[in-house]
Scaffold this active site. Structure first.
Site, PDB file in Angstrom:
ATOM      1  N   GLU A 203       0.827  -1.219   0.000  1.00 16.05           N
ATOM      2  CA  GLU A 203       0.000   0.000   0.000  1.00 16.05           C
ATOM      3  C   GLU A 203       0.853   1.259   0.000  1.00 16.05           C
ATOM      4  O   GLU A 203       0.424   2.307  -0.456  1.00 16.05           O
ATOM      5  CB  GLU A 203      -0.919   0.030   1.232  1.00 16.05           C
ATOM      6  CG  GLU A 203      -2.299  -0.537   0.970  1.00 16.05           C
ATOM      7  CD  GLU A 203      -3.283  -0.268   2.101  1.00 16.05           C
ATOM      8  OE1 GLU A 203      -2.880   0.228   3.170  1.00 16.05           O
ATOM      9  OE2 GLU A 203      -4.458  -0.576   1.909  1.00 16.05           O
TER      10      GLU A 203
ATOM     11  N   HIS B  27       9.522 -26.644  -1.140  1.00 13.64           N
ATOM     12  CA  HIS B  27       9.008 -27.851  -1.789  1.00 13.64           C
ATOM     13  C   HIS B  27       7.825 -27.531  -2.688  1.00 13.64           C
ATOM     14  O   HIS B  27       7.128 -28.431  -3.152  1.00 13.64           O
ATOM     15  CB  HIS B  27       8.613 -28.880  -0.722  1.00 13.64           C
ATOM     16  CG  HIS B  27       9.778 -29.263   0.140  1.00 13.64           C
ATOM     17  ND1 HIS B  27      10.484 -30.433  -0.040  1.00 13.64           N
ATOM     18  CD2 HIS B  27      10.397 -28.595   1.149  1.00 13.64           C
ATOM     19  CE1 HIS B  27      11.467 -30.479   0.837  1.00 13.64           C
ATOM     20  NE2 HIS B  27      11.441 -29.376   1.562  1.00 13.64           N
TER      21      HIS B  27
ATOM     22  N   LYS C  74     -14.151  -0.101  -3.967  1.00 14.86           N
ATOM     23  CA  LYS C  74     -15.184   0.224  -2.967  1.00 14.86           C
ATOM     24  C   LYS C  74     -16.332   0.986  -3.621  1.00 14.86           C
ATOM     25  O   LYS C  74     -17.501   0.696  -3.368  1.00 14.86           O
ATOM     26  CB  LYS C  74     -14.599   1.091  -1.845  1.00 14.86           C
ATOM     27  CG  LYS C  74     -13.767   0.321  -0.854  1.00 14.86           C
ATOM     28  CD  LYS C  74     -13.440   1.230   0.332  1.00 14.86           C
ATOM     29  CE  LYS C  74     -12.318   0.634   1.161  1.00 14.86           C
ATOM     30  NZ  LYS C  74     -11.746   1.583   2.110  1.00 14.86           N
TER      31      LYS C  74
HETATM   32  O1  PA5 Z   1      -4.220   0.925   5.580  1.00 16.35           O
HETATM   33  C1  PA5 Z   1      -5.361   1.229   5.383  1.00 16.35           C
HETATM   34  O2  PA5 Z   1      -5.716   2.413   5.337  1.00 16.35           O
HETATM   35  C2  PA5 Z   1      -6.451   0.181   5.192  1.00 16.35           C
HETATM   36  O3  PA5 Z   1      -5.971  -1.098   5.192  1.00 16.35           O
HETATM   37  C3  PA5 Z   1      -7.439   0.318   6.332  1.00 16.35           C
HETATM   38  O4  PA5 Z   1      -6.774   0.081   7.532  1.00 16.35           O
HETATM   39  C4  PA5 Z   1      -8.597  -0.640   6.168  1.00 16.35           C
HETATM   40  O5  PA5 Z   1      -9.279  -0.388   4.966  1.00 16.35           O
HETATM   41  C5  PA5 Z   1      -9.569  -0.503   7.340  1.00 16.35           C
HETATM   42  O6  PA5 Z   1     -10.021   0.799   7.436  1.00 16.35           O
HETATM   43  P1  PA5 Z   1     -10.796   1.284   8.712  1.00 16.35           P
HETATM   44  O7  PA5 Z   1      -9.913   1.175   9.891  1.00 16.35           O
HETATM   45  O8  PA5 Z   1     -11.169   2.705   8.416  1.00 16.35           O
HETATM   46  O9  PA5 Z   1     -12.024   0.403   8.850  1.00 16.35           O
END
Ligand code: PA5
Length: 442
Positions: A284, A305, A419
């Site tokens: 990310e 393996h 999303k």
């Molecule tokens: O790193 C990030 O921003 C995402 O992985 C969020 O943590 C994930 O989408 C969960 O979001 P939230 O804590 O708002 O529910």
């Protein structure tokens, strides 16, 4: 202190792999230290091991003690950065078999990290006839997966303990001021913990997001934070001896030399979810603007393996980073077998950790010969202090890496695309036109 060993990558690196990046690393260090780079408003994690909220930290410990005393199970609801860190640390330091072990704390189940009906029903089944509590974790408070799961476990708790009783068993970790979960927690009177504004999900494991479930598992959070604080002190000093600088510079140079995939490998099966956490952190943070190393993981020796064939002889696009713990927690000596059917009596009397070490050495040489540069992260043992150091090390090196690559390591604009499509297809109010367009395409 954790060490990085680049010696098995040197034959793949240009001579100036470090010096050519030294100025950029210094720039990146300053950006991280004073929050002056892209996404600087999300660098609260940099000084967190020193500047964390001590009052809240004490409440986390008290809540963990209460959960340990009044619950046979804890359901931790969250996804992505609100999920992987806690599970990573619990599996690595307690065990992937934590729930099966004899212990004086509750079982811990994770929910809300997907949309599988079967997985959800299974957790419901596992907790419904036991005393349980819920820790719902969502920074935004609006993420579909955890929100759906929370509806269900909230109703289950209210049915079992009444509204008042349920209130004392729900712990909400969310934004300090905004969001649907914050509003609900205020209204219902749940105990609340904060995901600080300046800490993004994937950098939040050392906040209440990770610390409450980790403390419920009986892990020493003081030692975890102390390890992170040691790393914070050490890594703030720039220079050629800084392991985060070495790691960031080496992987960046290898990436520029054509290594587009990084395999994180470890010889401990308990490391599996730590690698999942690492994949989110690096994927990310770096994977944007059509750039970034693709983070993947393997478990050795099991995957030698299976994936071993590809690593040795497939497309030459990967580098490998091996996390090595110097000492096992126990020792197992290979027994002598009078019949020696398997021909392994030459190993009798040797410790299994000795065999594993020779495997690591053999694999390193073979993979280097096969064109896979190897970086190694060395830690003394699988303990809280070392894991605290490792968390901070990978976070800090990730921030440096993002800046070396020229991206904002603290945003994730790409996760919105699916999303929005999903909201439209599900018929969320306001998405009517997008829904029609998408349905036509499908
Ligand atoms: O790193 C990030 O921003 C995402 O992985 C969020 O943590 C994930 O989408 C969960 O979001 P939230 O804590 O708002 O529910």
């Amino acid at each position: 202190m954790l060490k990085v060993d680049v010696s098995s990558a040197l034959s793949f690196l240009p001579q100036d792999w470090f010096t050519a990046r030294q100025a950029a690393l210094e720039e990146a260090r300053v950006k991280l230290e004073n929050g002056s780079g892209a996404g600087g408003e999300f660098t609260g994690w940099v000084h967190l091991p020193r500047d964390y909220d001590k009052e809240e930290y004490a409440r986390i410990k008290a809540a963990a003690a209460k959960i340990r005393s009044d619950s046979d199970a804890l359901v931790v609801i969250g996804i992505g950065g609100s999920y992987l860190g806690a599970r990573a640390v619990i599996e690595l330091l307690a065990s992937p078999n934590y729930n099966l072990k004899k212990k004086d704390g509750p079982d811990i189940f994770f929910a809300g990290n997907g949309l599988s009906t079967d997985a959800l029903l299974e957790v419901i089944d596992l907790v419904k006839d036991r005393d349980f509590s819920v820790n719902v974790i969502s920074k935004s408070g609006t993420t579909t997966e955890p929100a759906v799961a929370f509806r269900i476990f909230k109703a289950l708790l209210e049915e079992k303990y009444g509204k008042e009783g349920a209130k004392g068993r729900i712990y909400a970790t969310t934004d300090k001021a905004r969001g649907a979960l914050k509003g609900l927690a205020d209204r219902e009177g749940y105990e609340e913990f904060v995901v600080p504004d300046e800490v993004g999900g994937r950098y939040s494991v050392l906040t209440a997001v990770g610390l409450l479930p980790i403390a419920v598992a009986g892990i020493d959070t003081d030692a975890l934070m102390a390890g992170a604080a040691e790393a914070m002190e050490a890594l703030a000093q720039g220079g050629a001896d800084n392991p985060a600088w070495q790691y960031a510079a080496a992987r960046h140079a290898l990436y520029e030399g054509g290594k587009k995939v990084e395999l994180l490998a470890c010889y401990e099966p308990s490391f599996r979810f730590f690698a999942e956490w690492w994949k989110q952190l690096y994927g990310e943070s770096e994977g944007k603007e059509n750039k970034g190393i693709f983070p993947a993981s393997v478990e050795f020796t099991a995957d030698l393996h299976s994936m071993g064939q590809y690593i040795q002889q497939g497309e030459r696009l990967m580098l490998e980073t091996v996390v090595r713990f110097d000492q096992s927690r126990g020792e197992f000596t290979i027994p002598h077998d009078p019949e020696n059917v398997d021909g392994l009596n030459f190993l009798a009397g040797k410790n299994l950790s000795f065999v594993a070490e020779q495997a690591l050495r053999a694999v390193t040489l073979a993979h280097v010969d096969g064109g896979v540069p190897n970086l190694r992260v060395d830690l003394p043992r699988r303990c809280e202090r070392a894991v605290g150091q490792m968390i901070y090390f990978f976070e800090y090196a990730c921030g440096l890496s993002g800046y070396l690559l020229g991206v904002n390591p603290f945003d994730q604009p790409g996760v919105e695309a699916y999303k929005n499509n999903m909201y439209a297809l599900l018929g969320k109010p306001g998405y009517e036109q997008q829904k029609a367009e998408l349905e036509a395409r499908l």
